[in-house]
Design an enzyme around this catalytic site. Structure first.
Site, PDB file in Angstrom:
ATOM      1  N   ARG A   5      68.047  22.544  59.079  1.00  0.00           N
ATOM      2  CA  ARG A   5      68.123  21.784  57.832  1.00  0.00           C
ATOM      3  C   ARG A   5      66.925  20.831  57.669  1.00  0.00           C
ATOM      4  NH1 ARG A   5      73.429  18.876  55.362  1.00  0.00           N
ATOM      5  NH2 ARG A   5      74.184  21.029  55.431  1.00  0.00           N
ATOM      6  N   SER A  15      74.009  11.788  59.841  1.00  0.00           N
ATOM      7  CA  SER A  15      75.289  11.118  59.596  1.00  0.00           C
ATOM      8  C   SER A  15      75.596  10.190  60.765  1.00  0.00           C
ATOM      9  CB  SER A  15      76.381  12.179  59.452  1.00  0.00           C
ATOM     10  OG  SER A  15      77.591  11.556  59.135  1.00  0.00           O
TER      11      SER A  15
HETATM   12  N1  LIG Z   1      76.223  24.254  58.299  1.00  0.00           N
HETATM   13  C1  LIG Z   1      75.167  23.503  58.606  1.00  0.00           C
HETATM   14  N2  LIG Z   1      73.942  24.073  58.593  1.00  0.00           N
HETATM   15  C2  LIG Z   1      72.844  23.338  58.916  1.00  0.00           C
HETATM   16  N3  LIG Z   1      72.880  22.038  59.241  1.00  0.00           N
HETATM   17  C3  LIG Z   1      74.095  21.444  59.266  1.00  0.00           C
HETATM   18  C4  LIG Z   1      75.279  22.123  58.955  1.00  0.00           C
HETATM   19  N4  LIG Z   1      76.323  21.246  59.062  1.00  0.00           N
HETATM   20  C5  LIG Z   1      75.786  20.068  59.427  1.00  0.00           C
HETATM   21  N5  LIG Z   1      74.454  20.179  59.550  1.00  0.00           N
HETATM   22  C6  LIG Z   1      73.510  19.130  59.953  1.00  0.00           C
HETATM   23  O1  LIG Z   1      74.117  18.363  60.995  1.00  0.00           O
HETATM   24  C7  LIG Z   1      74.126  16.997  60.616  1.00  0.00           C
HETATM   25  C8  LIG Z   1      75.311  16.308  61.259  1.00  0.00           C
HETATM   26  O2  LIG Z   1      76.495  16.961  60.879  1.00  0.00           O
HETATM   27  S1  LIG Z   1      77.707  16.053  60.490  1.00  0.00           S
HETATM   28  O3  LIG Z   1      78.860  16.885  60.521  1.00  0.00           O
HETATM   29  O4  LIG Z   1      77.377  15.393  59.297  1.00  0.00           O
HETATM   30  N6  LIG Z   1      77.811  14.930  61.614  1.00  0.00           N
HETATM   31  C9  LIG Z   1      77.907  15.195  62.934  1.00  0.00           C
HETATM   32  O5  LIG Z   1      77.973  16.329  63.372  1.00  0.00           O
HETATM   33  C10 LIG Z   1      77.845  13.962  63.829  1.00  0.00           C
HETATM   34  N7  LIG Z   1      78.154  14.357  65.183  1.00  0.00           N
HETATM   35  C11 LIG Z   1      76.451  13.339  63.741  1.00  0.00           C
HETATM   36  O6  LIG Z   1      75.448  14.274  64.040  1.00  0.00           O
HETATM   37  C12 LIG Z   1      74.185  17.025  59.110  1.00  0.00           C
HETATM   38  O7  LIG Z   1      73.741  15.795  58.561  1.00  0.00           O
HETATM   39  C13 LIG Z   1      73.223  18.176  58.807  1.00  0.00           C
HETATM   40  O8  LIG Z   1      71.868  17.734  58.909  1.00  0.00           O
END
Ligand SMILES: Nc1ncnc2c1ncn2[C@@H]1O[C@H](COS(=O)(=O)NC(=O)[C@@H](N)CO)[C@@H](O)[C@H]1O
Length: 419
Positions: free
Chosen positions: A388, A350
């Site tokens: 992920r 993201s």
């Molecule tokens: N609960 C979760 N479990 C595993 N991976 C996760 C989870 N939440 C987010 N992520 C991973 O973290 C990435 C970034 O999370 S986000 O909330 O979208 N964006 C951010 O945190 C921003 N700081 C960019 O990294 C996601 O695209 C996903 O790949």
């Protein structure tokens, strides 16, 4: 956060952002409070001026007049304190509303209520076709003994996992490999804590509003961050950065914790959505120039795409709608990676531009060439988030016998062609 002068001079733009980002905020109430606060400040200044005049006249006054002058000064002092108390309450109410203001989204963002309005910018990499029935990542974990998804739940609860053997090592190798790629792009690797003070969550925009997503440590007035973005945004809070120090480029590695309070029933199987994961975060602090920000947004996106191409994972780039991008964003592009067992793309990255919306909350400023102090711009993008990213990695590269062929970029690191 937006500046009050900007709001006063751009009411229609702010009202549209409030509507397009589904924010419930009464701008009239905010501006009324702003008016009251300014009025009270003027009153206090006037009282102070009059009081100072009395104090000045005291020295040369006729001794007989001094008691009356002293009483007048005392009365003004009491009135000033009374008004200051009212001002403090009004200021606190105004500050609370200011934190709810949305960042103005870029004009190219699809206007819509949520991710259903997102659009696909482009797709990269051929979707693999298997001449066997492909397995999902949980089956691959089980048959290769690459994780414990059951005992560990007794220890740590649902949405928890333990990686094992070569997959556990691959997770570490992936992060080191990504750090090397970003270092070559000028990003300084940092390992940052997940523990942070509440103000750090206010600075990024996670608070107020998303408190229920963070694990709390109340005994110490700390929370566990869901992203390294939280530590990195407040690292330089209060400083005035010299222009030759910009841009600051961090690759922040941290454990990330998320309660996933609103995700009941979603992605309950396997590694897609867990309470604790690890992320290498691309983070940029740059000058407050929209073109410079746009350039960094493109580079952050390109860095993530470079990693996905090297991992030979097919993906698509998404343009986030006004309703999906989040309160403070100017622009957000997600990257979604192909997950064969689901037959669809799932978000793995993201990428966000926030202009000075976080900087105002974090008090992040710089001194420009004319020695003028201004708020900076901040941007962030995922480099890799594990476990992920392991889901598309394992599933896209699986063989009929359940082995996983490593992309060339990882074969040296992992000492072989197969995981
Ligand atoms: N609960 C979760 N479990 C595993 N991976 C996760 C989870 N939440 C987010 N992520 C991973 O973290 C990435 C970034 O999370 S986000 O909330 O979208 N964006 C951010 O945190 C921003 N700081 C960019 O990294 C996601 O695209 C996903 O790949």
């Amino acid at each position: 956060m937006l500046s009050l002068p900007f709001i006063r001079d751009n009411r229609a733009v702010v009202e549209k952002a409030i509507a397009d980002k589904n924010v419930s905020l009464d701008l009239d109430a905010l501006l009324a409070l702003d008016g009251e606060v300014r009025g009270l400040k003027t009153e206090i200044d006037e009282l102070r001026r009059q009081r100072n005049a009395i104090s000045d006249s005291f020295k040369t006054a006729d001794p007989a007049e001094r008691p009356a002058l002293g009483a007048k000064a005392k009365e003004m002092g009491a009135k000033t304190s009374e008004i200051e108390a009212v001002l403090a309450d009004k200021q606190a109410a105004l500050d609370a509303l200011m934190l709810r203001l949305p960042g103005i989204p870029w004009e190219g963002a699809p206007v819509g209520p949520d991710e259903s309005a997102n659009t696909i910018v482009r797709q990269e990499g051929a979707i693999p076709s298997f001449d066997f029935e492909p397995r999902d990542h949980v089956a691959l974990l089980e048959m290769n003994d690459w994780a414990d998804l059951s005992r560990i739940v007794n220890v740590a609860g649902s949405r928890m996992y333990a990686l094992k053997g070569r997959l556990a090592m691959l997770e570490q190798a992936l992060m080191f490999w990504a750090q090397q790629q970003l270092a070559a792009e000028g990003f300084t690797t940092m390992t940052v804590p997940a523990l942070a003070r509440p103000q750090a969550f206010v600075a990024t925009g996670h608070f107020p509003g998303h408190e229920e997503e963070a694990y709390a440590v109340p005994a110490d007035d700390l929370y566990l961050a869901g992203t390294g973005e939280i530590a990195l945004t407040s690292l330089h809070s209060g400083e005035i950065l010299e222009s030759d120090k910009l841009p600051i480029l961090y690759a922040g590695y941290s454990p990330c914790f998320r309660r996933e309070a609103g995700s009941a029933g979603r992605d309950v199987r396997g590694l897609l959505r867990v309470h604790q994961f690890y992320k290498l975060e691309q983070y940029v602090i740059c000058e407050d120039d929209d073109a410079v920000s746009a350039e960094w947004h493109a580079r952050l996106l390109a860095n993530a795409e470079m990693l996905l191409k090297a991992l030979e994972i097919p993906y698509q780039v998404i343009e986030a709608s006004t309703g999906d991008m989040g309160l403070g964003k100017f622009r957000m592009n997600d990257i979604e990676s192909w997950v064969p067992s689901l037959g669809k793309y799932r978000e793995t990255h993201s990428c966000s531009t926030l202009h000075d919306w976080q900087a105002r909350r974090a008090n992040l400023r710089w001194r420009d060439g004319d020695r003028k102090v201004r708020f900076v711009h901040t941007l962030n993008n995922t480099a890799l988030a594990s476990p992920r990213i392991l889901v598309p990695l394992l599933e896209n590269h699986q063989q009929a016998d359940g082995r996983v062929k490593l992309p060339k970029a990882l074969q040296g690191l992992m000492g072989g062609e197969f995981l």
